[in-house]
Each structure stands twice: as structure tokens, then as C-alpha cells.
Scaffold this active site. Structure first.
Site, PDB file in Angstrom:
ATOM      1  N   GLY A 197      80.602  63.117  68.535  1.00 10.08           N
ATOM      2  CA  GLY A 197      81.067  63.891  67.396  1.00 10.08           C
ATOM      3  C   GLY A 197      80.753  63.231  66.069  1.00 10.08           C
ATOM      4  O   GLY A 197      81.142  62.103  65.834  1.00 10.08           O
ATOM      5  N   SER A 198      80.044  63.923  65.158  1.00 13.23           N
ATOM      6  CA  SER A 198      79.592  63.267  63.945  1.00 13.23           C
ATOM      7  C   SER A 198      78.928  64.273  63.002  1.00 13.23           C
ATOM      8  O   SER A 198      79.115  65.476  63.143  1.00 13.23           O
ATOM      9  CB  SER A 198      78.616  62.154  64.306  1.00 13.23           C
ATOM     10  OG  SER A 198      77.714  62.625  65.288  1.00 13.23           O
ATOM     11  N   ARG A 199      78.095  63.742  62.084  1.00 16.21           N
ATOM     12  CA  ARG A 199      77.474  64.601  61.073  1.00 16.21           C
ATOM     13  C   ARG A 199      76.184  63.969  60.564  1.00 16.21           C
ATOM     14  O   ARG A 199      76.052  62.743  60.526  1.00 16.21           O
ATOM     15  CB  ARG A 199      78.480  64.790  59.940  1.00 16.21           C
ATOM     16  CG  ARG A 199      77.937  65.379  58.655  1.00 16.21           C
ATOM     17  CD  ARG A 199      79.100  65.613  57.722  1.00 16.21           C
ATOM     18  NE  ARG A 199      78.752  65.435  56.334  1.00 16.21           N
ATOM     19  CZ  ARG A 199      79.648  65.405  55.351  1.00 16.21           C
ATOM     20  NH1 ARG A 199      80.925  65.502  55.622  1.00 16.21           N
ATOM     21  NH2 ARG A 199      79.250  65.259  54.113  1.00 16.21           N
TER      22      ARG A 199
END
Length: 243
Positions: A197-199
Site C-alpha cells: 500500500g503506497s503512492r
């Protein structure tokens, strides 16, 4: 006579659902599998929960092949996910780019997206800079400033620079980058991944506008994010502003 074609169709159908796994995920899948065995020794119900989590872990580290558009001048999404922000922002200082706002496009990756990151453009990596930080929800605007991050500056053939920044999220605890300064990347080439989970933030060169909208679903290595050849008519824009 039709058996080879039938076999080929079967393989294509299997490939649609079963994707290859990136080597970074092997140890995690092994850990999940080992825990699952222990859970089965306790109770079958927990064991099957472990099976589901092990399959999810394999799925998280999937590394599918992508077909990148080949027309020169295109900026391609570096990540699977949803466009969460489009706004002017100054690139991270550690990348050595000019201290001026550029259009930043943020792609948020949930734990269900493929987390392999791909180069948005072809060019030479002029800087790779890691900075430790917090683990706030990656969909928040302040995550670009406060969270753990790793940035790349890529110089394209026309001399312009583009920055792409990996940002850790609420669950993510490990940013992985495969390249070093001096590496020459092709558009859509794998350059890293972020676990759980990240960006990804892309800072477009000055004068380049995004071709995507907030909420749009992006496919790493395939979705066109911007077109470098579409330079706005500055004179017309100034005339409109003066009016």
C-alpha cells in the site's frame, strides 16, 4: 489437428488469472505459507484463513507483462491505482530540480493493486534520493512531504527533467528501488516497488498538462498520463488572462 490451438487457448486462459511473481515476494510468500502450516496444526479454520492470506500475498507481488505505448513524447503511469491528487507542487529538494512548482499527479495504490513501479518516460536517471519519514495514509496530501520516500530524477533526450517519487503508506514499510544514478531507462521499464500500500507522485515538466482526471484508474506501463509534445499556447493563455 486442433490440439495445439486448444492447448494455446488453455495456456492463454491460465495466464489471464495466474501472473508471474516478482522475486521480491518469494520470502514473504514462504513466510505466509509456513505460518499457514502452523495454523492448520491448530485448527483447519485458521489454516484456510492462512491459505487465503498466502494467495493474497502472492497476488500482491504479481509482476504481469505490460505493453507500453511507443509513440515518442508520452508520459506513462508509473503505478497501478487511482489518481488521487492533481496539483502544483515543488519537487523534493533532494532531487536537485529547480525550486519551482510543477504539476504533480499522484497515483494511490491500495493493497490490492500491483505494486511494481515503472518508468514514466525514457531517459537517464540523474538522481536517486531516499528520505526516511512517517507512515501516514498515502492518499493524504501531506504524505508527499512527511512520509518515507524515494525519488528519481529522469533527464529525457530533449534535456527536460521529470521526477517520479515512491511514497510509503499507512501499511507500507519498505520502498525498493532497482536503479542507480546513471542508469538509462526505457519508458515502462520496471524501476522499483513498494510493499503493502503506497503512492507514486509524478512531477511533470513545466508547461505540460496531465491527460488524466482525479478518480481515474491507472495501469502502470500502459495508461498515458501526459503528452510532452502538447505545449500550451502561452500567448493565447496570456491574452485570456489579460482579458
Amino acid at each position: 489437428m486442433d490440439r495445439p490451438k486448444t492447448k494455446e487457448k488453455t495456456m492463454n486462459m491460465i495466464g489471464t488469472f495466474i501472473k508471474p511473481m516478482h522475486p521480491e515476494g518469494r520470502k514473504f510468500v514462504a513466510i505466509f505459507a509456513a505460518v499457514t502450516v502452523g495454523l492448520f496444526l491448530l485448527t483447519p479454520i485458521l489454516g484456510w484463513v492462512g491459505v487465503g492470506l498466502t494467495v493474497w500475498c502472492y497476488y500482491f507481488f504479481r509482476d504481469p507483462e505490460r505493453v507500453t505505448p511507443q509513440r515518442p513524447g508520452l508520459v506513462i503511469s508509473p503505478a497501478d491505482g487511482i489518481v488521487s491528487l492533481i496539483e502544483p507542487a515543488v519537487p523534493p529538494a533532494e532531487l536537485g530540480l529547480p525550486d519551482a512548482p510543477l504539476t504533480r499527479v499522484s497515483v494511490f495504490m491500495s493493497v490490492f493493486n500491483c505494486h511494481i513501479n515503472r518508468a514514466p518516460v525514457a531517459g537517464e536517471v540523474t538522481a536517486v534520493a531516499y528520505r526516511p519519514g512517517k507512515f501516514l495514509n498515502a492518499s493524504l496530501d501531506k504524505a508527499s512531504v512527511d512520509n518515507e520516500r524515494n525519488g528519481l530524477a529522469i533527464r529525457m533526450a530533449d534535456g527536460r527533467d521529470l521526477a517520479v517519487v515512491q511514497i510509503a503508506g499507512l501499511v507500507a514499510r519498505r520502498i525498493v528501488c532497482f536503479v542507480k544514478p546513471g542508469a538509462v531507462l526505457s519508458g515502462g521499464e520496471r524501476f522499483g516497488l513498494i510493499r503493502f500500500g503506497s503512492r507514486l507522485d509524478v512531477y511533470l515538466p513545466e508547461g505540460v498538462s496531465p491527460l488524466v482526471a482525479i478518480g481515474q484508474t491507472m495501469v502502470a506501463g500502459e495508461t498515458v498520463l501526459a503528452d510532452l509534445s502538447e505545449v500550451p499556447d502561452v500567448g493565447n493563455a496570456q491574452a485570456i488572462s489579460d482579458a
